[in-house]
Design an enzyme around this catalytic site. Structure first.
Site, short mmCIF file in Angstrom:
data_model
loop_
_atom_site.label_atom_id
_atom_site.label_comp_id
_atom_site.label_asym_id
_atom_site.label_seq_id
_atom_site.Cartn_x
_atom_site.Cartn_y
_atom_site.Cartn_z
CB CYS A 80 -0.91 0.01 1.22
SG CYS A 80 -1.96 1.48 1.35
CB CYS A 88 -2.65 4.79 6.27
SG CYS A 88 -3.88 3.74 7.07
CB CYS A 91 -1.02 -1.50 7.85
SG CYS A 91 -2.50 -2.21 7.11
CD GLN A 234 -13.95 -11.92 15.94
OE1 GLN A 234 -12.91 -11.42 15.52
NE2 GLN A 234 -14.26 -11.94 17.23
CE1 TYR A 263 -17.26 -7.58 29.36
CE2 TYR A 263 -16.51 -9.79 29.87
CZ TYR A 263 -16.63 -8.47 30.22
OH TYR A 263 -16.12 -8.03 31.42
CD GLU A 287 -22.87 -7.45 23.97
OE1 GLU A 287 -22.67 -6.23 23.92
OE2 GLU A 287 -21.95 -8.30 23.95
CG ASP A 331 -14.73 -12.17 22.58
OD1 ASP A 331 -13.66 -11.55 22.73
OD2 ASP A 331 -15.27 -12.33 21.48
CB CYS A 358 -8.66 -8.47 20.28
SG CYS A 358 -9.45 -7.11 21.16
#
Length: 400
Positions: A80, A88, A91, A234, A263, A287, A331, A358
């Site tokens: 990119c 940017c 990434c 996801q 969650y 949730e 999660d 994550c």
């Protein structure tokens, strides 16, 4: 009288450094005149010139590698054109080969576990089906003063306009880049499983406006899910099915047993747990987002053993009385579950806890709390669900 040491502000200064190991956040660590320099766009072992972009006078500063004098064998040309210094910020590792990206992430996960939780574990980050490109099915873009959509720079509100995005599924960014939008808005683009694009415009002073599409259709865990735009799912094409399979393998909820999905979103993991406990068992989903609960209840209406509670997890768990689950799946958001939730779970003494995370630092903090309550880490899977970025999805199994 205490003397406070003042350090010179290096912002805008060029430094010649040798780059050290990766650190959590998508950069590597270097040192210069006794200070730590967090360097983006570099690799361990490289000799680079760093332009300091941020310095608050403390023990560290931040910068970009703007010239490489000695290259790592793992360096590649970014696909990119805006994945560069002052470009940017989305990434972190486009300049790194795929196998080396996963090795860097594995080092970071292992270092966070060791430093925060005292867990010494060898980590391997597993590649998901697909490629380093064209994997992201959900993107959010900001709109600049000229009405052009783009991505923000690293640690900045400045926007870099883009026409496309090589990590997004083809056509997703192109669907919005060819027109002008309200300045200050954000655009959410979703490419669902059946190939339909859904575009919403989000403005701070108005309700979200659906510009294109409607009901989002996803397929995972052997089911079809029909969701309203904006409800969490996801982002990697293969992540939902992969995570559901790992959770199912490790949860091992007994037939007729009780499982909690904390969650729980729209109930992806609840569907797996419900199949394990069967009609005589019970699955509780907690949730906080009401729209997710409503969508999940509609999608799992044929599975009566799934119960739903809307609210913050720590509050709902305090209202459950003496219910004791056999297995708990959680999660949490990026910040982790935290002490109150871990305490509420361990007070119920489940035989197994499956923790999906994550953020490796938040995961390490939560694992440390579970270990303090008498649990042990029985398994860890690290999945490259966010190629080209520093993010990594982990699943941990905790047992008594």
């Amino acid at each position: 009288m205490t003397t406070v040491e003042t350090r010179p502000n290096w912002t805008g200064r060029y430094l010649e450094v040798e780059v050290g190991p990766p650190a959590h956040g998508g950069h590597c660590v270097a040192r210069y005149e006794g200070r730590v320099v967090f360097v983006r766009h570099a690799l361990p072992g490289e000799q680079v010139t760093v332009l300091v972009t941020e310095d608050h006078g403390g023990a560290f500063c931040r910068g970009d590698a703007v010239e490489v004098h000695r290259e790592s064998a793992d360096r590649v040309t970014p696909p990119c054109p805006v994945a560069r210094p002052d470009g940017c910020g989305g990434c972190d590792w486009q300049h790194v080969s795929g196998s080396a990206q996963r090795a860097l992430k594995a080092q970071v996960v292992a270092e966070q576990l060791r430093r925060i939780a005292g867990i010494d574990l060898s980590v391997t980050v597993e590649e998901l089906p697909g490629d380093l490109l064209d994997w992201r099915t959900r993107v959010r873009l900001a709109v600049d003063r000229a009405g052009r959509p783009g991505y923000r720079k690293h640690r900045s509100h400045q926007i870099v306009p883009v026409q496309d995005c090589p990590i997004a599924v083809p056509g997703a960014v192109e669907a919005v880049s060819g027109q002008r939008w309200h300045r200050g808005a954000e655009l959410e683009v979703v490419a669902d499983t059946v190939g339909q694009l859904h575009v919403s415009e989000l403005r701070p002073d108005r309700r979200p406006r659906l510009v294109r599409g409607g009901e989002v259709v996803e397929r995972a865990a052997g089911r079809e899910w029909r969701l309203p735009p904006g409800v969490f799912w996801q982002v990697h094409r293969a992540a939902a099915d992969t995570l559901a399979a790992v959770v199912g393998e490790w949860a091992q909820a007994p037939t007729g047993g009780v499982a909690w999905d904390l969650y729980g979103g729209v109930g992806l993991f609840a569907a797996v747990l419900a199949a394990q406990v069967g009609p005589e068992g019970s699955v509780l989903v907690v949730e906080s987002v009401r729209r997710a609960v409503e969508a999940g209840a509609a999608n799992l209406a044929d599975v009566p053993q799934v119960r739903w509670r809307t609210g913050r997890v720590e509050r709902v768990l305090g209202e459950l009385g003496d219910e004791r689950p056999d297995v708990v799946v959680l999660d949490p958001p990026r910040k982790g579950a935290g002490r109150a939730v871990v305490q509420a779970v361990t007070d119920r003494d489940p035989a197994r806890v499956v923790h999906v995370a994550c953020d490796p630092a938040a995961l390490a903090r939560d694992l440390g709390l579970f270990l303090d309550q008498g649990y042990r880490l029985s398994g860890l899977r690290a999945l490259d669900a966010f190629p080209m970025t520093h993010h990594v999805e982990c699943v941990a199994l905790l047992t008594r």
